[in-house]
Design an enzyme around this catalytic site. Structure first.
Site, PDB file in Angstrom:
ATOM      1  N   LYS A   1       0.837  -1.203   0.000  1.00  0.00           N
ATOM      2  CA  LYS A   1       0.000   0.000   0.000  1.00  0.00           C
ATOM      3  C   LYS A   1       0.871   1.252   0.000  1.00  0.00           C
ATOM      4  O   LYS A   1       0.690   2.154  -0.815  1.00  0.00           O
ATOM      5  CB  LYS A   1      -0.899  -0.006   1.240  1.00  0.00           C
ATOM      6  CG  LYS A   1      -1.662   1.281   1.454  1.00  0.00           C
ATOM      7  CD  LYS A   1      -2.240   1.346   2.862  1.00  0.00           C
ATOM      8  CE  LYS A   1      -2.940   2.661   3.114  1.00  0.00           C
ATOM      9  NZ  LYS A   1      -4.175   2.852   2.375  1.00  0.00           N
TER      10      LYS A   1
ATOM     11  N   ILE B   1     -21.374  12.519   1.535  1.00  0.00           N
ATOM     12  CA  ILE B   1     -21.738  11.223   2.115  1.00  0.00           C
ATOM     13  C   ILE B   1     -21.265  11.078   3.560  1.00  0.00           C
ATOM     14  O   ILE B   1     -21.812  10.287   4.322  1.00  0.00           O
ATOM     15  CB  ILE B   1     -21.207  10.078   1.227  1.00  0.00           C
ATOM     16  CG1 ILE B   1     -21.762  10.210  -0.185  1.00  0.00           C
ATOM     17  CG2 ILE B   1     -21.555   8.716   1.786  1.00  0.00           C
ATOM     18  CD1 ILE B   1     -23.276  10.314  -0.279  1.00  0.00           C
TER      19      ILE B   1
ATOM     20  N   ASP C   1     -12.072   4.236  10.692  1.00  0.00           N
ATOM     21  CA  ASP C   1     -12.756   3.409   9.712  1.00  0.00           C
ATOM     22  C   ASP C   1     -14.212   3.346  10.134  1.00  0.00           C
ATOM     23  O   ASP C   1     -14.520   3.410  11.314  1.00  0.00           O
ATOM     24  CB  ASP C   1     -12.132   2.006   9.748  1.00  0.00           C
ATOM     25  CG  ASP C   1     -12.883   1.014   8.895  1.00  0.00           C
ATOM     26  OD1 ASP C   1     -12.481   0.846   7.742  1.00  0.00           O
ATOM     27  OD2 ASP C   1     -13.866   0.396   9.367  1.00  0.00           O
TER      28      ASP C   1
ATOM     29  N   ARG D   1      -6.209   0.191  -1.029  1.00  0.00           N
ATOM     30  CA  ARG D   1      -7.053   0.417   0.141  1.00  0.00           C
ATOM     31  C   ARG D   1      -7.274  -0.888   0.911  1.00  0.00           C
ATOM     32  O   ARG D   1      -7.638  -1.912   0.333  1.00  0.00           O
ATOM     33  CB  ARG D   1      -8.381   1.020  -0.283  1.00  0.00           C
ATOM     34  CG  ARG D   1      -9.285   1.307   0.880  1.00  0.00           C
ATOM     35  CD  ARG D   1     -10.051   2.611   0.718  1.00  0.00           C
ATOM     36  NE  ARG D   1     -11.165   2.657   1.659  1.00  0.00           N
ATOM     37  CZ  ARG D   1     -11.025   2.820   2.971  1.00  0.00           C
ATOM     38  NH1 ARG D   1      -9.829   2.953   3.522  1.00  0.00           N
ATOM     39  NH2 ARG D   1     -12.092   2.858   3.747  1.00  0.00           N
TER      40      ARG D   1
ATOM     41  N   HIS E   1     -26.939   5.194   3.096  1.00  0.00           N
ATOM     42  CA  HIS E   1     -26.038   5.288   1.950  1.00  0.00           C
ATOM     43  C   HIS E   1     -25.584   3.900   1.541  1.00  0.00           C
ATOM     44  O   HIS E   1     -25.330   3.040   2.385  1.00  0.00           O
ATOM     45  CB  HIS E   1     -24.821   6.151   2.299  1.00  0.00           C
ATOM     46  CG  HIS E   1     -23.738   6.046   1.279  1.00  0.00           C
ATOM     47  ND1 HIS E   1     -23.864   6.567   0.014  1.00  0.00           N
ATOM     48  CD2 HIS E   1     -22.519   5.446   1.318  1.00  0.00           C
ATOM     49  CE1 HIS E   1     -22.760   6.298  -0.679  1.00  0.00           C
ATOM     50  NE2 HIS E   1     -21.938   5.622   0.086  1.00  0.00           N
TER      51      HIS E   1
ATOM     52  N   HIS F   1     -13.715   7.650  -6.356  1.00  0.00           N
ATOM     53  CA  HIS F   1     -12.602   6.692  -6.334  1.00  0.00           C
ATOM     54  C   HIS F   1     -11.452   7.177  -7.197  1.00  0.00           C
ATOM     55  O   HIS F   1     -10.377   6.590  -7.206  1.00  0.00           O
ATOM     56  CB  HIS F   1     -13.060   5.326  -6.836  1.00  0.00           C
ATOM     57  CG  HIS F   1     -14.086   4.699  -5.950  1.00  0.00           C
ATOM     58  ND1 HIS F   1     -15.428   4.748  -6.238  1.00  0.00           N
ATOM     59  CD2 HIS F   1     -13.974   4.048  -4.769  1.00  0.00           C
ATOM     60  CE1 HIS F   1     -16.091   4.136  -5.270  1.00  0.00           C
ATOM     61  NE2 HIS F   1     -15.239   3.709  -4.374  1.00  0.00           N
TER      62      HIS F   1
HETATM   63 ZN   LIG Z   1     -20.125   4.645  -0.332  1.00  0.00          ZN
END
Ligand SMILES: [Zn+2]
Length: 823
Positions: free
Chosen positions: A76, A495, A553, A579, A705, A759
């Site tokens: 990562k 969001i 998270d 990720r 969501h 993204h």
């Molecule tokens: Zn989402």
């Protein structure tokens, strides 16, 4: 006596492999029966016996695939540094090569006979296959030749001028793959030699691997028709075109010395029609001649193989062995017992690759003994249920778990040891100490008081047959809410999360390490919330969020505050690209000792006159993104979490939060693979969501969501969740989700299909976003449409987020004006 580093240098051929002495001991013990501890003096010839080739009297062992990110997420950091231009391609390749080597050596040392190769990936194994067959969509400007990082990462992440390819869930896991785009004009060519290069690389280090390829039929079935191609385009019609590439790959692997090749065909566990099954038969018949001189394993995972698929599988031409997931596929066991072709290898996946629980070795031995009578000792191979990609990497790096919980667990590195221990036991070389420690751990988990909370069990047990619905219907609620909130048409929101800066991570880290005080921490987080609130006010967003600076998270944050959860330090699992997520471990009954988010949400609301959304993660998502206990049904655990979240929702309402978003980002991914099992899952999942908010007033607006767009098949369940507003991913999938509304599904609640892809670092223009909104307005009522990005912004950076949101708000305002003047 040589030093540990010197011994390692001799044993493994390298010395910088960071292994704790205890683990080195464990591995050496597992691999060599006659030398339980590293001998004082070693020479090359005696080492061959302990770490290299395994005596034929030991049953063979196999691992389907292995995590690629590294025990401390080395890949990562290397990827992100490369993407940021802070390191070179050579630097990245070096980190990758070191990781591959350490994994191969680890498995070789544990005594694994069939070690997977080509399961490493810089982003995703399906994208690797797309590169292998040269199926690059024309918009990425590839002009032939070996596919390099430029084209590869453009497909994965987009670039300044072209968005990324669509990403979707890998079966029912939380791993995401890049969806291949194919059409009648695709010209396949052998364009990435990664599989053979990695085979040669391992071989140069003395490790003979089994190269793993995604099988041709699964690859086609996991694809979608390219842009501009009819949706009904039969992807399997490309089989004849793609197989020549597979032939080239197999030929090259054989030439390099591969003795086995693994074809992953996970689509074989899905509901398949006869035409699809026929494609498998055709594909392997065509490949059969190329398979001469190499053994081929066809690997399946994630569920049972249904009887028809099983028949097809065991009749495939040129195939020497079959791999089955015997953890999720208990019915497969009966099929195998009923009929198994003689002379073929049976790869028995008894060690769970989807979870972190230690294997019940005694139970596995019983299964394996039964299979031994069917396939024969020589042809039975002990294996994992699927790739270990879906579990955490190494329990040895967990310093904070207590020893009782640790004794119940096994991560990828430990599962490798379990697989080999089972193989040894079946060969009459049972490690009694290892087995008795295992059975003691199984017993302690069953009897531990930390697992059972009777009050919670009782409360959850009463829920099953109830409904839990809000008192008024959604349109009445929306009217009542609008009176209170007074929002413009096409209200804008985000969001939830805002970019997580380096400074922010540092604050959280230092707080966790007790390096800064409570006061300092609260002050720092408050400052960050204030910054995010002011930014949103400056941007003129209508419904604000606090940005979640206090959260690592979206699941871990809640798990840490709920009882019944345990946490790892390094238990990372790849979600997509670089990720990773660190799923909590649900080991016991779940309850909420005290409010979890009320403090921060109240502070955030006090900073603005605009509505501030309270942000929660829903019970189904917490369940689906955790490692869940395997000693009670999933729905029981889900109900327990729902009751805990319900208390939080009600406390937020009491604290004056008028909009509460309860994310069910992962509701769909929990769908069982088989259609026949969908309705039961959806029923308890949707019910769990309703439990959380059935107690609030009608003026309190409940949002949810979801992070996906394949929506159409569960739209009625989504409606049945009875949320007031739903925001959904949309922009990355060509507005696929809108088609459901075009087809006339009545939807009365608020809806915010994402207007741009978060993204990708790409910044969408105002025109582009306005265009998307217009497409939505063509199928949705003006008064229910919300304007928001696809998902949370935590993975992005402020220089991307600010202009993107600015354009988003400008687009909403432009449309508001157009709507007003059209009246
Ligand atoms: Zn989402």
């Amino acid at each position: 006596m040589p030093s540990e580093a010197e011994i390692r240098k001799i044993v493994f051929g390298f010395s910088d492999f960071k292994v704790k002495p205890k683990r080195l001991y464990l591995r050496t013990r597992r691999a060599g029966r006659s030398s339980p501890a590293p001998p004082a003096c070693l020479d090359q010839s005696s080492l061959r016996v302990t770490s290299g080739s395994i005596s034929t009297s030991i049953m063979a062992s196999h691992i389907v695939g292995y995590p690629r990110m590294g025990p401390k997420r080395e890949l990562k950091f290397a990827l992100e540094s490369f993407w940021d231009g802070k390191s070179s391609a050579e630097d990245l390749k070096k980190v990758a090569a070191d990781l591959r080597l350490s994994i191969w050596k680890q498995m070789a040392d544990a005594g694994i006979k069939y070690i997977p190769g080509n399961t490493f990936s810089y982003y995703d194994q399906v994208l690797d296959t797309t590169a292998m067959v040269g199926a690059v969509p024309p918009r990425y400007g590839w002009n032939g030749g070996e596919i390099g990082f430029d084209v590869y990462f453009s497909m994965a992440r987009g670039n300044a001028s072209v968005p990324a390819m669509e990403m979707t869930k890998w079966f029912d896991t939380n791993y995401h793959y890049i969806v291949p785009e194919l059409g009648p004009d695709v010209k396949f060519s052998y364009a990435s030699h990664k599989a053979v290069e990695e085979y040669k690389e391992a071989k140069a280090h003395g490790v003979d691997t089994v190269p793993v390829l995604i099988g041709p039929v699964s690859y086609l079935l996991l694809s979608k028709p390219a842009k501009g191609v009819e949706k009904s385009f039969p992807l399997l019609s490309l089989l004849g075109k793609i197989l020549p590439i597979y032939k080239e790959v197999v030929t090259e692997l054989k030439a390099a010395g591969a003795s086995w090749i693994q074809f992953d065909e996970p689509m074989l566990v899905m509901d398949l029609d006869s035409h699809q099954l026929q494609a498998f038969t055709e594909a392997y018949s065509t490949l059969e001649s190329t398979f001469s001189g190499v053994k081929v394993l066809v690997e399946t995972y994630f569920a049972d193989v249904l009887p028809e698929a099983y028949k097809t599988l065991i009749s495939l031409k040129g195939v020497s062995g079959y791999g089955f997931d015997l953890v999720r596929g208990t019915k497969t066991l009966d099929l195998v017992k009923g009929e198994f072709p003689s002379g073929k290898y049976l790869f028995a996946g008894v060690v769970d690759g989807r979870n972190i629980w230690a294997n019940d070795l005694a139970a596995s031995v019983t299964i394996l003994k039964a299979l031994e009578g069917i396939a024969g000792k020589e042809k039975l191979v002990v294996s994992t249920s699927c790739s270990l990609l879906h579990t955490a990497v190494d329990l040895a790096n967990e310093t904070k778990l207590d020893s009782e919980i640790k004794s119940w667990l096994a991560f990828a590195a430990q599962k490798v040891v379990e697989v080999n221990a089972l193989a040894e036991a079946l060969s009459g070389q049972k490690d009694e100490g290892f087995f008795s420690a295992n059975s003691a751990a199984q017993a302690s988990r069953k009897s531990s008081t930390r697992v059972t909370n009777e009050a919670v069990q009782k409360a959850a047990a009463g829920l099953k047959d109830s409904e839990h619905r809000r008192a008024t219907n959604v349109s009445a609620r929306l009217d009542a809410q609008q009176k209170k909130l007074n929002l413009p048409v096409l209200p804008t929101t985000t969001i939830g999360s805002f970019p997580q800066t380096i400074e922010l991570r540092k604050v959280r880290r230092e707080y966790k390490a007790n390096k800064i005080s409570d006061d300092e921490y609260v002050k720092a987080i408050k400052q960050e919330i204030n910054k995010v609130v002011k930014l949103q006010e400056d941007l003129d967003i209508d419904v604000l969020v606090h940005g979640e600076p206090e959260r690592n998270d979206m699941v871990e944050y809640f798990g840490e505050q709920l009882s019944g959860f345990a946490f790892t330090v390094n238990g990372w699992v790849q979600s997509y690209g670089s990720r990773c997520v660190k799923p909590p471990i649900i080991y016991g009954d779940v309850s909420r000792p005290k409010p979890m988010t009320v403090f921060w949400s109240s502070i955030a609301q006090s900073m603005t006159a605009r509505p501030m959304k309270g942000m929660l993660t829903g019970p189904v998502t917490i369940l689906n993104w955790s490692f869940v206990r395997n000693d009670q049904p999933r729905y029981v655990t889900c109900y327990q979490i729902a009751l805990a979240i319900k208390k939080e929702v009600e406390d937020l309402e009491k604290a004056g939060i008028n909009i509460i978003q309860i994310d069910e980002a992962a509701l769909r991914e929990g769908l069982p693979l088989r259609k026949s099992e969908h309705s039961f899952y959806l029923k308890w999942a949707v019910h769990s969501f309703r439990i959380t908010n059935c107690g609030v007033q009608e003026t309190t607006q409940i949002h949810t969501h979801m992070c996906y767009s394949h929506f159409n098949d569960i739209i009625h369940s989504i409606i049945d969740m009875d949320a007031d507003v739903i925001t959904i991913e949309n922009s990355r999938s060509d507005e696929k989700l809108l088609s459901v509304f075009r087809e006339g599904v009545k939807y009365g609640a608020g809806i915010g299909p994402g207007v741009y892809d978060i993204h990708s670092p790409r910044i969408p223009s105002t025109e582009e976003i306005a265009d998307r909104i217009k497409k939505m307005l063509a199928v949705l009522e003006t008064n229910i449409l919300w304007v928001n990005p696809d998902c949370g912004l935590k993975t992005r950076k402020y220089p991307e987020v600010k202009p993107a949101l600015k354009n988003m708000v400008a687009a909403a305002k432009q449309l508001r004006q157009e709507l007003a003047s059209a009246k």
